[in-house]
Motif scaffolding. Structure first.
Motif, PDB file in Angstrom:
ATOM      1  N   GLY A 194      40.800   6.468  13.146  1.00  0.00           N
ATOM      2  CA  GLY A 194      42.092   5.849  12.889  1.00  0.00           C
ATOM      3  C   GLY A 194      43.081   6.876  12.397  1.00  0.00           C
ATOM      4  N   PRO A 195      44.368   6.483  12.353  1.00  0.00           N
ATOM      5  CA  PRO A 195      45.403   7.414  11.909  1.00  0.00           C
ATOM      6  C   PRO A 195      45.388   7.623  10.387  1.00  0.00           C
ATOM      7  N   ALA A 196      46.245   8.522   9.929  1.00  0.00           N
ATOM      8  CA  ALA A 196      46.328   8.880   8.510  1.00  0.00           C
ATOM      9  C   ALA A 196      46.609   7.664   7.634  1.00  0.00           C
ATOM     10  N   ALA A 197      45.907   7.587   6.514  1.00  0.00           N
ATOM     11  CA  ALA A 197      46.102   6.562   5.483  1.00  0.00           C
ATOM     12  C   ALA A 197      45.930   5.127   6.005  1.00  0.00           C
ATOM     13  N   SER A 198      45.168   4.971   7.065  1.00  0.00           N
ATOM     14  CA  SER A 198      44.883   3.616   7.566  1.00  0.00           C
ATOM     15  C   SER A 198      43.833   2.939   6.683  1.00  0.00           C
ATOM     16  N   GLY A 199      43.117   3.743   5.888  1.00  0.00           N
ATOM     17  CA  GLY A 199      42.064   3.196   5.023  1.00  0.00           C
ATOM     18  C   GLY A 199      40.678   3.496   5.559  1.00  0.00           C
ATOM     19  N   LYS A 200      40.598   4.371   6.574  1.00  0.00           N
ATOM     20  CA  LYS A 200      39.280   4.625   7.183  1.00  0.00           C
ATOM     21  C   LYS A 200      38.319   5.344   6.239  1.00  0.00           C
ATOM     22  N   GLY A 201      38.865   6.254   5.410  1.00  0.00           N
ATOM     23  CA  GLY A 201      37.993   6.998   4.489  1.00  0.00           C
ATOM     24  C   GLY A 201      37.425   6.080   3.412  1.00  0.00           C
ATOM     25  N   THR A 202      38.295   5.240   2.863  1.00  0.00           N
ATOM     26  CA  THR A 202      37.859   4.281   1.835  1.00  0.00           C
ATOM     27  C   THR A 202      36.789   3.363   2.417  1.00  0.00           C
ATOM     28  N   LEU A 203      37.053   2.875   3.621  1.00  0.00           N
ATOM     29  CA  LEU A 203      36.102   1.971   4.271  1.00  0.00           C
ATOM     30  C   LEU A 203      34.782   2.701   4.559  1.00  0.00           C
ATOM     31  N   GLU A 254      53.482   4.085   2.588  1.00  0.00           N
ATOM     32  CA  GLU A 254      53.491   3.554   1.206  1.00  0.00           C
ATOM     33  C   GLU A 254      52.201   3.935   0.487  1.00  0.00           C
ATOM     34  N   ARG A 255      51.076   3.793   1.178  1.00  0.00           N
ATOM     35  CA  ARG A 255      49.777   4.103   0.558  1.00  0.00           C
ATOM     36  C   ARG A 255      49.682   5.580   0.212  1.00  0.00           C
ATOM     37  N   ARG A 256      50.087   6.430   1.164  1.00  0.00           N
ATOM     38  CA  ARG A 256      49.987   7.878   0.924  1.00  0.00           C
ATOM     39  C   ARG A 256      50.938   8.289  -0.200  1.00  0.00           C
ATOM     40  N   LEU A 257      52.139   7.667  -0.238  1.00  0.00           N
ATOM     41  CA  LEU A 257      53.117   7.953  -1.300  1.00  0.00           C
ATOM     42  C   LEU A 257      52.507   7.650  -2.661  1.00  0.00           C
ATOM     43  N   LYS A 258      51.904   6.483  -2.777  1.00  0.00           N
ATOM     44  CA  LYS A 258      51.300   6.071  -4.052  1.00  0.00           C
ATOM     45  C   LYS A 258      50.180   7.040  -4.445  1.00  0.00           C
ATOM     46  N   GLU A 259      49.366   7.376  -3.449  1.00  0.00           N
ATOM     47  CA  GLU A 259      48.241   8.273  -3.698  1.00  0.00           C
ATOM     48  C   GLU A 259      48.737   9.631  -4.227  1.00  0.00           C
ATOM     49  N   LEU A 260      49.773  10.178  -3.583  1.00  0.00           N
ATOM     50  CA  LEU A 260      50.289  11.489  -3.987  1.00  0.00           C
ATOM     51  C   LEU A 260      50.924  11.393  -5.372  1.00  0.00           C
ATOM     52  N   ASP A 263      42.999  -3.974  11.845  1.00  0.00           N
ATOM     53  CA  ASP A 263      44.338  -3.685  11.315  1.00  0.00           C
ATOM     54  C   ASP A 263      44.356  -4.067   9.842  1.00  0.00           C
ATOM     55  N   THR A 264      44.533  -3.063   8.966  1.00  0.00           N
ATOM     56  CA  THR A 264      44.450  -3.317   7.522  1.00  0.00           C
ATOM     57  C   THR A 264      45.825  -3.496   6.874  1.00  0.00           C
ATOM     58  N   SER A 265      46.909  -3.636   7.716  1.00  0.00           N
ATOM     59  CA  SER A 265      48.260  -3.727   7.140  1.00  0.00           C
ATOM     60  C   SER A 265      48.337  -4.785   6.049  1.00  0.00           C
ATOM     61  N   SER A 266      47.677  -5.939   6.287  1.00  0.00           N
ATOM     62  CA  SER A 266      47.758  -6.981   5.271  1.00  0.00           C
ATOM     63  C   SER A 266      46.382  -7.319   4.708  1.00  0.00           C
ATOM     64  N   LEU A 267      45.482  -6.345   4.745  1.00  0.00           N
ATOM     65  CA  LEU A 267      44.149  -6.534   4.129  1.00  0.00           C
ATOM     66  C   LEU A 267      44.003  -5.562   2.971  1.00  0.00           C
ATOM     67  N   ASN A 268      43.398  -6.009   1.869  1.00  0.00           N
ATOM     68  CA  ASN A 268      43.076  -5.026   0.838  1.00  0.00           C
ATOM     69  C   ASN A 268      41.731  -4.382   1.198  1.00  0.00           C
ATOM     70  N   ALA A 269      41.313  -3.427   0.375  1.00  0.00           N
ATOM     71  CA  ALA A 269      40.108  -2.664   0.734  1.00  0.00           C
ATOM     72  C   ALA A 269      38.866  -3.563   0.784  1.00  0.00           C
ATOM     73  N   ASP A 270      38.810  -4.589  -0.092  1.00  0.00           N
ATOM     74  CA  ASP A 270      37.652  -5.508  -0.081  1.00  0.00           C
ATOM     75  C   ASP A 270      37.620  -6.324   1.208  1.00  0.00           C
TER      76      ASP A 270
HETATM   77  N1  ADP Z   1      42.947  -1.896   2.913  1.00  0.00           N
HETATM   78  C1  ADP Z   1      43.697  -1.175   2.073  1.00  0.00           C
HETATM   79  N2  ADP Z   1      44.804  -1.701   1.535  1.00  0.00           N
HETATM   80  C2  ADP Z   1      45.610  -0.979   0.729  1.00  0.00           C
HETATM   81  N3  ADP Z   1      45.373   0.299   0.364  1.00  0.00           N
HETATM   82  C3  ADP Z   1      44.287   0.865   0.858  1.00  0.00           C
HETATM   83  C4  ADP Z   1      43.393   0.170   1.735  1.00  0.00           C
HETATM   84  N4  ADP Z   1      42.403   1.018   2.075  1.00  0.00           N
HETATM   85  C5  ADP Z   1      42.674   2.185   1.439  1.00  0.00           C
HETATM   86  N5  ADP Z   1      43.788   2.085   0.698  1.00  0.00           N
HETATM   87  C6  ADP Z   1      44.444   3.141  -0.103  1.00  0.00           C
HETATM   88  O1  ADP Z   1      45.296   3.842   0.800  1.00  0.00           O
HETATM   89  C7  ADP Z   1      45.195   5.246   0.609  1.00  0.00           C
HETATM   90  C8  ADP Z   1      44.688   5.900   1.903  1.00  0.00           C
HETATM   91  O2  ADP Z   1      43.359   5.448   2.141  1.00  0.00           O
HETATM   92  P1  ADP Z   1      42.269   6.396   2.788  1.00  0.00           P
HETATM   93  O3  ADP Z   1      41.017   5.619   2.825  1.00  0.00           O
HETATM   94  O4  ADP Z   1      42.266   7.720   2.115  1.00  0.00           O
HETATM   95  O5  ADP Z   1      42.878   6.546   4.259  1.00  0.00           O
HETATM   96  P2  ADP Z   1      42.481   7.512   5.433  1.00  0.00           P
HETATM   97  O6  ADP Z   1      41.092   8.018   5.192  1.00  0.00           O
HETATM   98  O7  ADP Z   1      42.597   6.669   6.662  1.00  0.00           O
HETATM   99  O8  ADP Z   1      43.508   8.608   5.413  1.00  0.00           O
HETATM  100  C9  ADP Z   1      44.250   5.433  -0.587  1.00  0.00           C
HETATM  101  O9  ADP Z   1      45.042   5.579  -1.738  1.00  0.00           O
HETATM  102  C10 ADP Z   1      43.449   4.150  -0.634  1.00  0.00           C
HETATM  103  O10 ADP Z   1      43.051   3.823  -1.948  1.00  0.00           O
END
Ligand code: ADP
Ligand code: CDP
Length: 220
Positions: free
Chosen positions: A6-15, A145-151, A192-199
């Motif tokens: 998936g693309p950058a900050a899609s949540g693939k690493g967290t998942l 938005e996610r990457r901004l918050k992370e940084l 598509d995780t646009s409106s899904l949280n990590a859980d």
């Molecule tokens: N489903 C989600 N909803 C909201 N934020 C998420 C979700 N999954 C991950 N995040 C957050 O978004 C940021 C990017 O997630 P990350 O897993 O690093 O993405 P990727 O590996 O695709 O670049 C992290 O700060 C992470 O905590």
């Protein structure tokens, strides 16, 4: 073996991390390999757009030292992400990193009974024989938005417009390159995780993976 792209900050690493924990699998963030190559070129005073310098840096990564290199916090900045996507267009760089990724998938470290790899081309090129493939997406605005918050959480001063612009540029470079472009494998589950949280993303992934019988260490 589970492949997540998936693309950058899609949540693939967290998942990928959470799935690996849940399944008792080893996890490899393959983006870190490309980041390590980009960082090595920059530290050597080179230009990440220079194919020869990038190839030399990729060939210098050795399996015994790679785990230590991948733990370097300097890999996480946005400048290194951009460098990673520049070295990643070079076919010889991708070729040099392939064996390490396939070996990790087929012989997961620490006696794990399987592996989760995340990146851009895991389901298409690195492990086309994966038991389960997921393609994780989200709108570019949600990802910025996610990457901004992370940084910002890491104390880095950035503005939304710059993060969004960087993300669009990297999306374009990753999707349009000739070798191993970012795209879903034909048999990938689109999440598509646009409106899904990590859980919620984890639950959806577990449901999909449960529908597949018998996870193994199949990769190539
Ligand atoms: N489903 C989600 N909803 C909201 N934020 C998420 C979700 N999954 C991950 N995040 C957050 O978004 C940021 C990017 O997630 P990350 O897993 O690093 O993405 P990727 O590996 O695709 O670049 C992290 O700060 C992470 O905590
Ligand atoms: N399997 C992979 C993983 C990453 N990459 C490249 O490496 C860059 C950084 O990847 P990453 O996964 O660390 O980036 P983020 O998604 O964490 O922002 C990407 O923009 C891709 O250009 C790749 O080409 N193939």
């Amino acid at each position: 073996m589970v492949a997540i792209d998936g693309p950058a900050a899609s949540g693939k690493g967290t998942l990928a991390r959470r799935l690996a924990d849940r399944l008792g699998f080893a996890h490899l963030d393959t983006g870190s390999l490309y980041r390590a190559v980009g960082l090595a070129v920059i530290r050597g005073g080179g230009d990440p757009g220079d194919a020869a310098a990038a190839t030399a840096a990729a060939r210098a990564l050795h399996p015994e030292t790679t785990p230590r290199v991948l733990a370097d916090p300097a890999l996480r900045g946005d400048e290194i992400a951009a460098a990673a996507s520049k070295v990643a267009v070079v076919p010889a760089v991708r070729e040099a990193l392939l064996a390490f990724q396939r070996d990790f998938a087929s012989n997961p470290p620490g006696g794990a009974r399987g592996a989760v790899l995340d990146g851009r081309d895991i389901g298409t090129i690195v492990c086309p024989g994966a038991d389960a493939k997921l393609f994780v997406t989200a709108s570019v605005e949600a990802r910025a938005e996610r990457r901004l918050k992370e940084l910002r959480d890491r104390g880095i001063t950035v503005i939304y417009a710059a993060v969004l612009e960087d993300m669009r540029e990297r999306d374009a470079r990753d999707s349009q390159r000739a070798v191993a472009p970012l795209k879903p494998a034909a048999d990938a589950f689109l999440l598509d995780t646009s409106s899904l949280n990590a859980d919620q993303a984890l639950d959806a992934a577990i449901s999909f993976i449960s529908s597949k019988t018998g996870l193994s260490d199949h990769c190539a």
